[in-house]
Design an enzyme around this catalytic site. Structure first.
Site, short mmCIF file in Angstrom:
data_model
loop_
_atom_site.label_atom_id
_atom_site.label_comp_id
_atom_site.label_asym_id
_atom_site.label_seq_id
_atom_site.Cartn_x
_atom_site.Cartn_y
_atom_site.Cartn_z
N SER A 1 0.88 -1.18 0.00
CA SER A 1 0.00 0.00 0.00
C SER A 1 0.92 1.23 0.00
CB SER A 1 -0.88 0.00 1.25
OG SER A 1 -0.07 0.19 2.39
N GLY B 1 -9.17 -5.20 4.13
CA GLY B 1 -9.13 -6.24 3.10
C GLY B 1 -9.10 -5.71 1.68
N ALA B 2 -9.12 -4.38 1.51
CA ALA B 2 -9.10 -3.84 0.13
C ALA B 2 -7.84 -4.28 -0.60
CB ALA B 2 -9.18 -2.32 0.17
N GLY B 3 -6.71 -4.19 0.10
CA GLY B 3 -5.45 -4.57 -0.53
C GLY B 3 -5.41 -6.07 -0.82
N ASP B 4 -5.99 -6.86 0.07
CA ASP B 4 -6.01 -8.32 -0.14
C ASP B 4 -6.88 -8.66 -1.35
OD1 ASP B 4 -4.73 -8.32 2.34
OD2 ASP B 4 -6.61 -8.64 3.41
N ASN C 1 -8.12 -3.59 -8.96
CA ASN C 1 -8.78 -2.35 -8.48
C ASN C 1 -10.28 -2.57 -8.33
OD1 ASN C 1 -6.48 -0.82 -8.38
ND2 ASN C 1 -6.84 0.29 -10.29
N1 LIG Z 1 -12.33 4.23 -1.35
C1 LIG Z 1 -12.02 3.46 -2.40
N2 LIG Z 1 -12.66 3.62 -3.58
C2 LIG Z 1 -12.38 2.84 -4.64
N3 LIG Z 1 -11.43 1.88 -4.65
C3 LIG Z 1 -10.74 1.68 -3.51
C4 LIG Z 1 -10.98 2.45 -2.33
N4 LIG Z 1 -10.12 2.03 -1.37
C5 LIG Z 1 -9.39 1.04 -1.92
N5 LIG Z 1 -9.75 0.83 -3.20
C6 LIG Z 1 -9.17 -0.15 -4.14
O1 LIG Z 1 -8.51 -1.17 -3.40
C7 LIG Z 1 -7.11 -1.17 -3.66
C8 LIG Z 1 -6.35 -1.43 -2.39
O2 LIG Z 1 -6.65 -0.42 -1.46
P1 LIG Z 1 -5.58 0.23 -0.47
O3 LIG Z 1 -4.56 0.96 -1.25
O4 LIG Z 1 -6.36 0.99 0.53
O5 LIG Z 1 -4.90 -1.07 0.13
P2 LIG Z 1 -4.48 -1.42 1.60
O6 LIG Z 1 -4.13 -0.16 2.35
O7 LIG Z 1 -3.51 -2.51 1.52
O8 LIG Z 1 -5.85 -1.98 2.15
P3 LIG Z 1 -6.12 -2.77 3.50
O9 LIG Z 1 -4.87 -2.71 4.35
O10 LIG Z 1 -7.24 -2.00 4.10
O11 LIG Z 1 -6.47 -4.13 3.06
C9 LIG Z 1 -6.81 0.20 -4.29
O12 LIG Z 1 -5.70 0.12 -5.15
C10 LIG Z 1 -8.11 0.50 -5.01
O13 LIG Z 1 -8.11 -0.10 -6.28
O1 LIG Z 2 -8.09 -9.22 8.04
C1 LIG Z 2 -7.18 -8.16 7.94
C2 LIG Z 2 -6.69 -8.03 6.52
O2 LIG Z 2 -6.19 -9.24 6.07
C3 LIG Z 2 -5.65 -6.95 6.38
O3 LIG Z 2 -5.08 -6.94 5.12
C4 LIG Z 2 -4.55 -7.09 7.38
O4 LIG Z 2 -3.78 -5.92 7.29
C5 LIG Z 2 -5.05 -7.24 8.79
O5 LIG Z 2 -3.97 -7.55 9.64
C6 LIG Z 2 -6.06 -8.36 8.93
O6 LIG Z 2 -6.54 -8.37 10.23
#
Ligand SMILES: Nc1ncnc2c1ncn2[C@@H]1O[C@H](COP(=O)(O)OP(=O)(O)OP(=O)(O)O)[C@@H](O)[C@H]1O
Ligand SMILES: O[C@H]1[C@H](O)[C@@H](O)[C@H](O)[C@@H](O)[C@H]1O
Length: 371
Positions: free
Chosen positions: A189, A239-242, A266
């Site tokens: 991220s 979980g957005a990143g996952d 995305n």
């Molecule tokens: N508010 C949003 N609107 C649209 N797309 C989003 C939004 N937030 C996240 N995304 C999508 O999800 C992807 C991953 O989000 P983010 O960059 O927040 O990852 P992250 O910080 O690893 O997430 P997390 O740790 O919460 O799982 C982004 O690249 C984007 O495509």
């Molecule tokens: O379920 C969540 C999710 O997998 C996130 O990506 C991680 O950052 C957290 O640690 C976990 O609790």
């Protein structure tokens, strides 16, 4: 444990290995528990891959207290508890300036050892630990048995203080740095990317940096590319990143080129932030996405056959149209919400009664990604 997905002409044949522990997530705001859900990158990724009809093998460990029904049985360690995270959405910047919420690891399950991995080869391997369960020797073994290894940097750079609060360490000091030239993709991220030298790492493996509502950026040795986001009504960023990584790998497994696969990533990231915890995908939406992916794959195959330069990272013709067609498939979803309860990957999650009307409640991070 392997998922068996009925074979259709559209079912990809590449084999995928996911490595990372399931966990119990507790989401807190204003001193109160908002929701308790199944967590762990492995659960979000399995959910997306299942939705995309990609079969996979999953290696995950939990304790006897593991409380969610899952399609892929984890290894149950009798002497250990399931990893538990508490996510605080309203603790100030001062606690950890680089993160959008404060995470505390309350319980920790055993690490995943090389001997826990299956003794066979895979096309794709995903190292997606959340609580420090992936050891350098485990990643090394993954590199040996998988042709292409994808790593979420959170599996490598998380450290935990005496209260379990997650701190990030620099990738160089993580104990995994020597393995980078053997990885295919490293996903971080934007907060986590501050803990690595992107310019150095991109010489060895492709780096994908996600930027919340702004989509993501792909960096490889000789170039970089921004990939457009999809609109979303963000309720919970967990979980957005996952889910992004699940969609990205799912797209590649289906034969898409990197920029198109990142769009699929995305797309699933944007679906995930609109739910508390693990999303339940609409069946008709999933069907539509798989059709769009197949159409796109055929288009690209024709396009690639006409070119002989380095194409796998080039944004191919029709990329913007692919974005538009994925985007319009969300309309299908809006029309058939009644299917939600029948979608795959549904798990019981506890959302406190006062927060059940999800639209009313936003798990705002210390700086809200949806603004
Ligand atoms: N508010 C949003 N609107 C649209 N797309 C989003 C939004 N937030 C996240 N995304 C999508 O999800 C992807 C991953 O989000 P983010 O960059 O927040 O990852 P992250 O910080 O690893 O997430 P997390 O740790 O919460 O799982 C982004 O690249 C984007 O495509
Ligand atoms: O379920 C969540 C999710 O997998 C996130 O990506 C991680 O950052 C957290 O640690 C976990 O609790």
């Amino acid at each position: 444990m392997v998922t068996t997905i009925p074979q259709t002409p559209n079912t990809p044949i590449q084999s995928v290995l996911i490595v990372g522990n399931y966990c119990h997530d507790v989401l807190l705001q204003g001193g109160a528990v908002v929701a308790e859900t199944l967590g762990g990158a492995a659960s979000f990724i399995s959910n997306v891959l299942t939705g995309l009809s990609v079969s996979f093998h999953l290696t995950s460990k939990v304790g006897v207290d593991f409380k969610y029904p899952v399609n892929h049985d984890p290894i149950v360690v009798p002497t250990s508890k399931t990893t538990v995270f508490h996510a605080y959405f309203d603790q100030g910047y001062s606690v950890n300036a680089h993160q959008d919420r404060v995470l505390k690891r309350i319980e920790v399950c055993d690490p995943i050892n090389p001997s826990d991995l299956p003794d066979r080869k895979f096309d794709f391997g995903m190292a997606v630990g959340v609580g420090g369960e992936i050891l350098p020797e485990t990643l090394e073994r993954m590199v040996e048995i998988c042709d292409a290894v994808f790593v979420d940097i959170q599996a490598l750079i998380r450290a935990f203080d005496e209260n379990g609060t997650v701190k990030l360490v620099r990738l160089k000091e993580s104990g995994f740095y020597h393995l980078l030239p053997r990885l295919k993709f490293l996903k971080a991220s934007s907060d986590e990317a501050l803990f690595m030298e992107v310019e150095e790492v991109r010489q060895w493996c492709c780096v994908v940096v996600t930027h919340g509502k702004d989509g993501c950026e792909v960096y490889w040795k000789d170039g970089e590319m921004k990939i457009a986001p999809f609109g979303a009504n963000q309720i919970d960023p967990t979980g957005a990143g996952d889910s992004f990584l699940g969609g990205f790998v799912g797209g590649l497994v289906h034969g898409l080129v990197v920029p198109d696969a990142a769009l699929v990533g995305n797309f699933f990231g944007s679906l995930t932030v609109a739910h508390i915890g693990l999303p339940k995908f609409d069946l008709r939406l999933l069907q539509r996405i798989k059709e769009e992916v197949q159409t796109r794959k055929v288009q690209c195959t024709c396009w690639l056959e006409r070119r002989d330069d380095e194409v796998s990272f080039t944004k191919p013709a029709g990329h913007d149209e692919f974005h538009a067609s994925l985007s319009s498939s969300k309309l299908v979803s809006a029309e058939c919400r009644r299917d939600l309860s029948r979608s795959p990957g549904s798990v019981e999650q506890v959302i406190r009664p006062q927060y059940k009307g999800q639209q009313k409640f936003l798990l705002n991070s210390v700086y809200d990604k949806s603004n």
